[in-house]
Design a protein around this motif. Structure first.
Motif, short mmCIF file in Angstrom:
data_model
loop_
_atom_site.label_atom_id
_atom_site.label_comp_id
_atom_site.label_asym_id
_atom_site.label_seq_id
_atom_site.Cartn_x
_atom_site.Cartn_y
_atom_site.Cartn_z
N UNK A 157 1.16 -1.24 -0.46
CA UNK A 157 0.11 -0.09 -0.10
C UNK A 157 1.02 1.24 0.18
N UNK A 158 0.60 2.98 0.08
CA UNK A 158 1.12 3.51 -0.15
C UNK A 158 1.17 3.77 1.49
N UNK A 159 2.21 4.18 1.27
CA UNK A 159 3.08 4.87 2.73
C UNK A 159 2.24 6.07 3.19
N UNK A 160 1.90 7.09 4.49
CA UNK A 160 1.47 8.34 5.24
C UNK A 160 2.99 8.79 4.48
N UNK A 161 3.10 9.68 3.77
CA UNK A 161 4.25 10.44 3.56
C UNK A 161 4.21 11.17 4.40
N UNK A 162 6.14 11.06 5.23
CA UNK A 162 6.47 11.61 6.30
C UNK A 162 8.38 12.61 5.44
N UNK A 212 -0.88 20.29 7.24
CA UNK A 212 -0.92 18.58 6.94
C UNK A 212 -1.32 17.78 6.14
N UNK A 213 -2.71 18.75 6.00
CA UNK A 213 -3.23 17.50 5.07
C UNK A 213 -2.64 18.21 3.52
N UNK A 214 -2.62 19.15 3.22
CA UNK A 214 -1.89 19.46 1.78
C UNK A 214 -0.23 18.92 1.77
N UNK A 215 0.41 18.91 2.74
CA UNK A 215 1.11 18.64 2.31
C UNK A 215 1.26 16.61 2.26
N UNK A 216 0.95 16.55 2.89
CA UNK A 216 0.22 14.94 2.21
C UNK A 216 0.10 14.99 0.99
N UNK A 217 -0.40 15.13 0.51
CA UNK A 217 -1.26 14.75 -0.31
C UNK A 217 -0.43 15.35 -1.30
N UNK A 218 0.42 16.21 -1.81
CA UNK A 218 1.22 16.82 -2.30
C UNK A 218 2.59 16.23 -2.83
N UNK A 219 2.70 15.46 -1.70
CA UNK A 219 3.91 14.37 -1.41
C UNK A 219 2.89 12.95 -1.99
N UNK A 220 1.92 12.56 -1.84
CA UNK A 220 1.17 11.56 -2.55
C UNK A 220 1.51 11.17 -3.73
N UNK A 221 1.48 12.77 -4.90
CA UNK A 221 0.96 13.12 -5.61
C UNK A 221 2.35 12.89 -6.91
N UNK A 222 3.70 12.98 -6.10
CA UNK A 222 4.94 12.59 -6.48
C UNK A 222 5.11 11.04 -6.82
N UNK A 223 6.37 11.12 -7.48
CA UNK A 223 6.95 9.83 -8.30
C UNK A 223 6.84 8.97 -7.49
N UNK A 224 7.50 9.15 -6.22
CA UNK A 224 7.91 8.11 -5.06
C UNK A 224 7.67 8.73 -3.81
N UNK A 225 6.44 8.59 -3.00
CA UNK A 225 5.97 9.28 -1.93
C UNK A 225 7.17 8.35 -0.88
N UNK A 226 7.31 9.57 0.36
CA UNK A 226 8.23 8.39 0.83
C UNK A 226 7.99 8.80 2.84
N UNK A 227 7.89 7.58 2.85
CA UNK A 227 6.92 7.69 4.00
C UNK A 227 7.67 6.10 4.92
#
Length: 229
Positions: A157-162, A212-227
């Motif tokens: 699954x996709x990680x929660x970006x951190x 926080x929501x904006x930052x998480x969503x932006x990171x998820x839209x990037x090719x490799x979200x890091x969490x």
């Protein structure tokens, strides 16, 4: 993994390839009630698999067939989610009957099952989702207690970006456009925001778009979200 065949009559022909896995909770008082409903031809609902709290896995519909688990739903460019997905029901009474954490034995079985299905069809992490993700206006399952991080650590699954988070400063309209681009149906904006929070920020389900929501969503839209995988 031992799988017990417990057939349901509720299925029909798939209209496309399998590209998704959708996770649900049963949301009924006990496993027996859920199994009976999923096998009842009058109910017109089913799933490919059911995972009991002790980790027992039942196969109710063959993967080659279209199970009736997602209902009216949407994810990314898919409107017929039932045709595109394998549906897994996870026994839990849900919000209506005493929502509780998922036992370790149950999650271990879910992990094994999801891993096998993912490999079988080459499903991407972003297409392993919850019922609330594909039907935000109607559903809350598998809910905020589901340990998505356990799946993310195994790349299931996709990680929660951190890491390397940045606030893009979107307006509400900008956030909703980004959320739609990510995959959600945003017809009901509040429901879509809460579904996103339930999946990626479960400790605070307030329906408010914050930094926080904006930052998480932006990171998820990037090719490799890091969490924290």
């Amino acid at each position: 993994m031992t799988i017990i065949d417990t057939p349901s009559p509720n299925h029909d022909e798939r209209l496309g390839p399998i590209t998704m896995i959708v996770l649900h909770y049963t949301g009924m008082v006990d496993a027996e009630s859920a199994i009976a409903r999923l096998r009842d031809p009058v109910a017109k609902v089913s799933a490919h698999y059911l995972v009991a709290e002790d980790g027992t896995v039942l196969r109710m519909v063959d993967e080659s067939r279209r199970a009736w688990h997602a209902g009216a739903s949407h994810w990314r460019d898919v409107d017929d989610v039932n045709s595109a997905s394998v549906g897994i029901e996870i026994v839990n009474p849900g919000h209506e009957f005493g929502y509780r954490p998922f036992p370790d034995e149950q999650i271990a079985a879910v992990v094994r099952l999801v891993s096998a299905i993912k490999d079988r069809y080459g499903i991407t992490r972003g297409n392993i989702v919850g019922h609330s993700d594909v039907a935000p206006a109607r559903k809350r399952d598998p809910g905020e207690l589901f340990p998505w991080h356990s799946l993310a650590r195994l790349r299931l699954a996709l990680p929660r970006p951190t890491k390397n988070l940045m606030d893009p400063g979107w307006t509400q309209g900008g956030f909703l456009l980004a959320l739609e681009r990510f995959g959600y149906d945003v017809t009901d904006p509040m429901a879509a925001i809460m579904a996103f929070q339930r999946r990626f920020r479960p400790e605070m389900l307030d329906g408010e778009i914050d930094a926080e929501c904006r930052m998480i969503l932006l990171a998820l839209l990037l090719p490799k979200p890091q969490g924290d995988e």
